[in-house]
Design a protein around this motif. Structure first.
Motif, PDB file in Angstrom:
ATOM      1  N   ALA A 237      38.362  72.880  83.642  1.00 42.91           N
ATOM      2  CA  ALA A 237      37.272  72.964  84.619  1.00 42.91           C
ATOM      3  C   ALA A 237      35.922  72.745  83.967  1.00 42.91           C
ATOM      4  O   ALA A 237      35.697  73.113  82.803  1.00 42.91           O
ATOM      5  N   TRP A 238      35.019  72.172  84.759  1.00 44.13           N
ATOM      6  CA  TRP A 238      33.605  72.075  84.415  1.00 44.13           C
ATOM      7  C   TRP A 238      32.841  72.726  85.556  1.00 44.13           C
ATOM      8  O   TRP A 238      33.050  72.386  86.727  1.00 44.13           O
ATOM      9  N   LEU A 239      31.967  73.675  85.232  1.00 46.38           N
ATOM     10  CA  LEU A 239      31.246  74.462  86.233  1.00 46.38           C
ATOM     11  C   LEU A 239      29.751  74.330  86.028  1.00 46.38           C
ATOM     12  O   LEU A 239      29.271  74.253  84.889  1.00 46.38           O
ATOM     13  N   THR A 240      29.001  74.352  87.133  1.00 40.80           N
ATOM     14  CA  THR A 240      27.553  74.438  87.025  1.00 40.80           C
ATOM     15  C   THR A 240      27.012  75.241  88.204  1.00 40.80           C
ATOM     16  O   THR A 240      27.565  75.204  89.311  1.00 40.80           O
ATOM     17  N   HIS A 241      25.915  75.965  87.938  1.00 40.76           N
ATOM     18  CA  HIS A 241      25.345  76.869  88.937  1.00 40.76           C
ATOM     19  C   HIS A 241      23.900  77.135  88.528  1.00 40.76           C
ATOM     20  O   HIS A 241      23.505  76.870  87.389  1.00 40.76           O
ATOM     21  N   ALA A 242      23.111  77.667  89.427  1.00 40.48           N
ATOM     22  CA  ALA A 242      21.767  78.142  89.098  1.00 40.48           C
ATOM     23  C   ALA A 242      21.777  79.665  89.084  1.00 40.48           C
ATOM     24  O   ALA A 242      22.346  80.304  89.974  1.00 40.48           O
ATOM     25  N   ALA A 243      21.138  80.242  88.072  1.00 34.91           N
ATOM     26  CA  ALA A 243      21.148  81.698  87.934  1.00 34.91           C
ATOM     27  C   ALA A 243      20.442  82.389  89.089  1.00 34.91           C
ATOM     28  O   ALA A 243      20.760  83.539  89.411  1.00 34.91           O
ATOM     29  N   ASP A 244      19.496  81.696  89.722  1.00 31.63           N
ATOM     30  CA  ASP A 244      18.738  82.319  90.807  1.00 31.63           C
ATOM     31  C   ASP A 244      19.277  81.943  92.186  1.00 31.63           C
ATOM     32  O   ASP A 244      18.558  82.049  93.190  1.00 31.63           O
ATOM     33  N   ASP A 245      20.523  81.506  92.264  1.00 32.30           N
ATOM     34  CA  ASP A 245      21.130  81.116  93.544  1.00 32.30           C
ATOM     35  C   ASP A 245      21.161  82.320  94.479  1.00 32.30           C
ATOM     36  O   ASP A 245      21.813  83.326  94.205  1.00 32.30           O
ATOM     37  N   LYS A 246      20.457  82.207  95.594  1.00 35.25           N
ATOM     38  CA  LYS A 246      20.379  83.315  96.556  1.00 35.25           C
ATOM     39  C   LYS A 246      21.364  83.167  97.702  1.00 35.25           C
ATOM     40  O   LYS A 246      21.399  84.003  98.599  1.00 35.25           O
ATOM     41  N   VAL A 247      22.158  82.111  97.688  1.00 34.99           N
ATOM     42  CA  VAL A 247      23.153  81.896  98.737  1.00 34.99           C
ATOM     43  C   VAL A 247      24.550  82.225  98.223  1.00 34.99           C
ATOM     44  O   VAL A 247      25.273  83.033  98.815  1.00 34.99           O
ATOM     45  N   VAL A 248      24.937  81.595  97.128  1.00 32.55           N
ATOM     46  CA  VAL A 248      26.226  81.862  96.477  1.00 32.55           C
ATOM     47  C   VAL A 248      25.927  82.423  95.091  1.00 32.55           C
ATOM     48  O   VAL A 248      25.430  81.704  94.222  1.00 32.55           O
ATOM     49  N   ASP A 249      26.211  83.689  94.898  1.00 32.45           N
ATOM     50  CA  ASP A 249      25.878  84.360  93.646  1.00 32.45           C
ATOM     51  C   ASP A 249      26.517  83.649  92.458  1.00 32.45           C
ATOM     52  O   ASP A 249      27.690  83.268  92.504  1.00 32.45           O
ATOM     53  N   VAL A 250      25.729  83.472  91.395  1.00 34.21           N
ATOM     54  CA  VAL A 250      26.218  82.792  90.195  1.00 34.21           C
ATOM     55  C   VAL A 250      27.426  83.498  89.594  1.00 34.21           C
ATOM     56  O   VAL A 250      28.218  82.883  88.858  1.00 34.21           O
ATOM     57  N   ASP A 251      27.612  84.770  89.891  1.00 33.82           N
ATOM     58  CA  ASP A 251      28.790  85.481  89.380  1.00 33.82           C
ATOM     59  C   ASP A 251      30.091  84.860  89.862  1.00 33.82           C
ATOM     60  O   ASP A 251      31.140  85.071  89.249  1.00 33.82           O
ATOM     61  N   ASN A 252      30.065  84.094  90.962  1.00 35.14           N
ATOM     62  CA  ASN A 252      31.267  83.359  91.367  1.00 35.14           C
ATOM     63  C   ASN A 252      31.723  82.439  90.240  1.00 35.14           C
ATOM     64  O   ASN A 252      32.908  82.415  89.883  1.00 35.14           O
ATOM     65  N   SER A 253      30.792  81.689  89.673  1.00 37.69           N
ATOM     66  CA  SER A 253      31.140  80.792  88.567  1.00 37.69           C
ATOM     67  C   SER A 253      31.480  81.572  87.306  1.00 37.69           C
ATOM     68  O   SER A 253      32.406  81.211  86.563  1.00 37.69           O
ATOM     69  N   ILE A 254      30.734  82.640  87.069  1.00 38.86           N
ATOM     70  CA  ILE A 254      30.941  83.403  85.838  1.00 38.86           C
ATOM     71  C   ILE A 254      32.326  84.056  85.823  1.00 38.86           C
ATOM     72  O   ILE A 254      33.033  84.004  84.805  1.00 38.86           O
ATOM     73  N   VAL A 255      32.747  84.660  86.939  1.00 41.78           N
ATOM     74  CA  VAL A 255      34.070  85.306  86.935  1.00 41.78           C
ATOM     75  C   VAL A 255      35.176  84.259  86.820  1.00 41.78           C
ATOM     76  O   VAL A 255      36.209  84.501  86.169  1.00 41.78           O
ATOM     77  N   TYR A 256      34.953  83.088  87.406  1.00 43.55           N
ATOM     78  CA  TYR A 256      35.951  82.016  87.300  1.00 43.55           C
ATOM     79  C   TYR A 256      36.053  81.547  85.845  1.00 43.55           C
ATOM     80  O   TYR A 256      37.155  81.369  85.313  1.00 43.55           O
ATOM     81  N   PHE A 257      34.895  81.360  85.220  1.00 46.25           N
ATOM     82  CA  PHE A 257      34.854  80.971  83.813  1.00 46.25           C
ATOM     83  C   PHE A 257      35.616  81.981  82.956  1.00 46.25           C
ATOM     84  O   PHE A 257      36.439  81.605  82.100  1.00 46.25           O
TER      85      PHE A 257
END
Length: 301
Positions: A237-257
Motif C-alpha cells: 500500500a501507498w497512503l497519503t493524508h493531511a494531518a489537519d483533515d477535518k472530514v476524515v481523521d488522519v488516524d484512519n491512514s495511521i491505523v491502517y499503516f
C-alpha cells in the motif's frame, strides 16, 4: 532551414498524436449480462453536466490507455470519493486517470453504484461487488489491452479509499460471479485521505451511514473496518493524508499503516501537515512521491 522546420513539424505532430493515444478512452459496461444484487427502480443517473454523479444503476469503467512509450503493463482502477453519497468523478477520477496514463499506467475510472436500499437488495456489498467486478474484468481482458495481469492495482479517494481498501482486504470471498476463479486480489493499493474504519471512535459518519445505515450492527462495523481485516497476503500500500483533515481523521491512514506494518505488508505513507480534506486540489505536486513509489515497484519507467 525548411528541412529543420519540417522535422520540427513532424516531431510536434508525433508528440501531439502520442498524447491523443495516451488519453484515448472508451466506456466499458461493467456487467454486460445484468447487474447483480439489483432490484427494479425508477432511479435516474445524474451528474454528467458537472462530473459529480449519483443514481448510478449501470456501473461502468472509463479506460485511459497508457502512454505506449512508458508503459510497463501496469494498470490502476481509480475509485473517486464522495461519502458514498455522490462520486466526485471528474476531479478525483478522470484527472487522476489522465496523470497515470501519461506516466505509462493504464487507468480505469470506476463509476460504481452508491449504496441504496432503493436499487439494491443488500446495499452494504453493492460497491464492493462493482470493485471486484472491475478487477476481474481488467484481469480477464489484460492480454487484449496490453496489461500485465500481475500488475493491476486499485486507487481510492476518501470513501472511494474505503472501497479500494475493502477490495484490498476482502478479496478472498467473491461477491460477484467468478466461475473462472480469476484472482480478485489487487496487486497493490493506493489510498488518498481514505475512510478506513467503521468504528464509532474514528469513522466518517456520513460514509458509514450511507453504506451501513444509521444503526449498523457491531458485526458490520467490524467487517467493514478494513484495518481489522488485514492479513499477511494483503497487497502493498501507498497512503497519503493531511494531518489537519477535518472530514476524515488522519488516524484512519495511521491505523491502517500500523496494521499493515505489523503484518509485514510493505507500506509507505506521506502525511502533509496542512491541506485538509481534498488536498490534492491544492497541492499540484502531490503525486510525485507516488510516482517514485510506483517506479520502485516496476510499475512505471
Amino acid at each position: 532551414m525548411k528541412r529543420v522546420y519540417l522535422i520540427f513539424c513532424i516531431s510536434a505532430f508525433f508528440n501531439f498524436a502520442q498524447s491523443l493515444v495516451t488519453l484515448a478512452q472508451e466506456k466499458i459496461i461493467l456487467y454486460p449480462n445484468g447487474v447483480p444484487n439489483a432490484k427494479p427502480a425508477a432511479v435516474k443517473e445524474t451528474g454528467a453536466e458537472n462530473g459529480v454523479y449519483k443514481g448510478i444503476t449501470n456501473p461502468t469503467l472509463e479506460y485511459y490507455k497508457a502512454n505506449p512509450a512508458l508503459s510497463t503493463g501496469a494498470a490502476v482502477i481509480v475509485v473517486a470519493g464522495g461519502g458514498y453519497g455522490v462520486i466526485v468523478y471528474n476531479g478525483e477520477g478522470i484527472n487522476t486517470a489522465k496523470a497515470l496514463a501519461e506516466k505509462g499506467i493504464a487507468a480505469f475510472v470506476l463509476k460504481y453504484r452508491l449504496p441504496s436500499d432503493e436499487i439494491m437488495n443488500d446495499k452494504k456489498v453493492g460497491p464492493l461487488q462493482d470493485a471486484q467486478q472491475a478487477i476481474k474484468l481488467v484481469r480477464d481482458n489484460a492480454a487484449g489491452w496490453g496489461i500485465d495481469p500481475n500488475k493491476i492495482g486499485i486507487m481510492g479517494f476518501s470513501a472511494g479509499g474505503h472501497l479500494a481498501s475493502t477490495a484490498a482486504t476482502h478479496f478472498e470471498k467473491a461477491w460477484v460471479g467468478n466461475p473462472e476463479k480469476t484472482s480478485l486480489r489487487p496487486d497493490f493499493q493506493i489510498l488518498v485521505y481514505p475512510v478506513i474504519s467503521m468504528l464509532d471512535s474514528l469513522t466518517h459518519h456520513g460514509s458509514r451511514d450511507n453504506l451501513l445505515g444509521k444503526n449498523p450492527s457491531s458485526e458490520d462495523k467490524q467487517y467493514f473496518s478494513n484495518d481489522l481485516q488485514i492479513k499477511a497476503n494483503t497487497p502493498p500500500a501507498w497512503l497519503t493524508h493531511a494531518a489537519d483533515d477535518k472530514v476524515v481523521d488522519v488516524d484512519n491512514s495511521i491505523v491502517y499503516f500500523e496494521r499493515l506494518r505489523k503484518h509485514k505488508v510493505d507500506v509507505e505513507m506521506h502525511i502533509f501537515p496542512k491541506g485538509d480534506h481534498g488536498f490534492i486540489f491544492r497541492h499540484p505536486g502531490w503525486m510525485n512521491p507516488l510516482f517514485d513509489w510506483l517506479k520502485r515497484y516496476g510499475y512505471t519507467k
